[in-house]
Scaffold this motif. Sequence first.
Motif, short mmCIF file in Angstrom:
data_model
loop_
_atom_site.label_atom_id
_atom_site.label_comp_id
_atom_site.label_asym_id
_atom_site.label_seq_id
_atom_site.Cartn_x
_atom_site.Cartn_y
_atom_site.Cartn_z
N PRO A 10 14.56 16.46 12.36
CA PRO A 10 15.24 17.58 12.26
C PRO A 10 14.92 18.97 13.05
O PRO A 10 13.60 19.23 13.06
N GLY A 11 16.03 19.66 13.52
CA GLY A 11 15.67 21.02 14.37
C GLY A 11 16.42 20.93 16.03
O GLY A 11 15.84 21.38 16.73
N LEU A 12 17.46 20.51 15.70
CA LEU A 12 18.38 20.28 16.91
C LEU A 12 18.63 21.80 17.21
O LEU A 12 18.80 22.65 16.59
N PRO A 13 18.83 22.19 18.64
CA PRO A 13 19.10 23.48 19.09
C PRO A 13 20.59 23.77 18.33
O PRO A 13 21.45 23.12 18.07
N ASP A 14 20.75 25.22 17.96
CA ASP A 14 21.91 25.74 17.44
C ASP A 14 23.03 25.44 18.27
O ASP A 14 24.33 25.27 17.93
N ASP A 15 22.95 25.36 19.50
CA ASP A 15 24.02 25.26 20.55
C ASP A 15 24.60 23.80 20.64
O ASP A 15 25.45 23.24 21.14
N ALA A 16 23.70 22.82 19.78
CA ALA A 16 24.34 21.43 19.57
C ALA A 16 25.34 21.37 18.76
O ALA A 16 25.95 20.29 18.82
N PHE A 17 25.62 22.36 17.98
CA PHE A 17 26.83 22.51 17.07
C PHE A 17 27.85 23.37 17.35
O PHE A 17 27.48 24.33 18.00
N ARG A 18 28.95 22.82 17.29
CA ARG A 18 30.05 24.06 17.19
C ARG A 18 30.04 24.93 15.81
O ARG A 18 29.92 24.41 14.74
N HIS A 19 30.13 26.43 16.03
CA HIS A 19 30.02 26.86 14.89
C HIS A 19 30.75 28.29 15.00
O HIS A 19 30.66 28.76 16.15
N ASP A 20 30.83 29.21 13.81
CA ASP A 20 31.34 30.59 14.04
C ASP A 20 30.36 31.52 13.73
O ASP A 20 30.58 32.67 13.36
N ARG A 60 35.67 26.02 9.45
CA ARG A 60 34.41 25.33 9.33
C ARG A 60 34.48 24.05 9.10
O ARG A 60 33.70 23.06 9.61
N ARG A 61 35.47 23.28 8.37
CA ARG A 61 35.39 22.16 8.12
C ARG A 61 35.62 21.36 9.54
O ARG A 61 35.31 20.18 9.92
N GLY A 62 36.60 22.02 10.25
CA GLY A 62 36.95 21.39 11.50
C GLY A 62 35.53 21.15 12.52
O GLY A 62 35.45 20.48 13.17
N PHE A 63 34.91 22.35 12.36
CA PHE A 63 33.70 22.42 13.22
C PHE A 63 32.72 21.22 12.70
O PHE A 63 32.13 20.30 13.30
N ALA A 64 32.75 20.98 11.19
CA ALA A 64 31.59 20.04 10.71
C ALA A 64 32.00 18.67 11.25
O ALA A 64 31.31 17.75 11.44
N LEU A 65 33.60 18.21 11.23
CA LEU A 65 33.78 17.14 11.48
C LEU A 65 33.64 16.92 13.12
O LEU A 65 33.39 15.50 13.24
N ALA A 66 34.16 17.67 13.73
CA ALA A 66 33.50 17.55 15.16
C ALA A 66 32.05 17.41 15.56
O ALA A 66 31.52 16.56 16.39
#
Length: 401
Positions: free
Chosen positions: A219-229, A285-291
Amino acid sequence: MTAPWLTVIGIGEDGLAGLSEVARSALKSAEFVIGGKRHLELLDPVPGEVVQWPVPFSDGLELIDQRRGRPTVALATGDPMCFGLGATLSRRFPVGEMTVLPAQSAFSLAASRLCWPLQDVETLSFHGRPLDGLRAHLYPGARLLCLTTDGETPRLAADILADEGYGASRMTVLEHLGGPRERIVSGIAESWHETVADLNLMAIEAVPVRDTPVRSRVPGLPDDAFRHDGKITKREIRAATLAKLAPHPGALLWDVGAGSGSVSIEWMRSSPRAMAIALEPHAERRGFALANAAALGAPGLDLRDASAPEGLEGLPRPDAVFFGGGLTAPGVVEAALEALKSGGRLVANAVTLESEAVLLKAYEKHGGELCRLSIQRASPVGGLTGWRPLMPVTQWSFVKP
């Protein structure tokens, strides 16, 4: 203990010729035989009452259940206990009522053809499972043996490899292993164009192109590995949080206020068969999480449009609970603690004074550990460099007796 009445027979591409005498005897004495169309064709003719496995799959299980106690044979491919029918039946019938007679697994046959030591290979099944799960298993030098759904799977896998920066990987598809129609074809993912049979196993030797990032399963992926707001558990806090959540194989996490899904996705990536149910009432945010779940190899994330504590009702009991939000809802912490299994872990992060107050009360009542995490990151200050602090996080962690 009830005497075995259900025999699960694994069949290879060599059909009847590959069956042991024990398997042939069980087949001959069976009153009822059920199997897929291919299995029945390989053994034709089959004595007794014969039924092709129906759709939906569960109807076949009911047919077996109706004949409980009578000599019954269920036909499967290869080793029934390796991503196969035997595993499903063992969850329905006691071990004393079953006999399992395996053939060689497709993994063993493929490893022998490729001369790959099986203990050094990751074995995966994408038969009826989302192929995006492949993304979590890619790293330089990885050797993967993958069961597939059909002849289209290798082409789709080649697209994923190219998308992940592993287009230079070598792919080998092994068709109809162990039978007279056996065929092996190889190629490079980024130029894959082979047409292959529906019955195949796919082998991958992962080779990254230059500058492809390594996405560790620690655990500890870069924040930019995720789509988020912007509402995301930051990398350093996420790593510390998951260390206390302590994922392990087959464990279930409740992720309350999941946001972009970063914690539950890293939970699922970090340990085999780890599962997560994520609650997030915010649609974007659910859309981000699914992606994110698809892009990072956790397509099995169970994401729900719900808030706690109402959304927790009726869920399977968790091995761990994480609160990334929703702490100020009345009774939510107590509801989670009530559901948590003995020995389970609860970790809650707070960045507001109101949420901190909830954690302080929980700490005073239940004990556990209360700590404050503060992270600063270097960034430009004019022509120089300085520290910019992130919002401090108050963290309460608790292990249920």
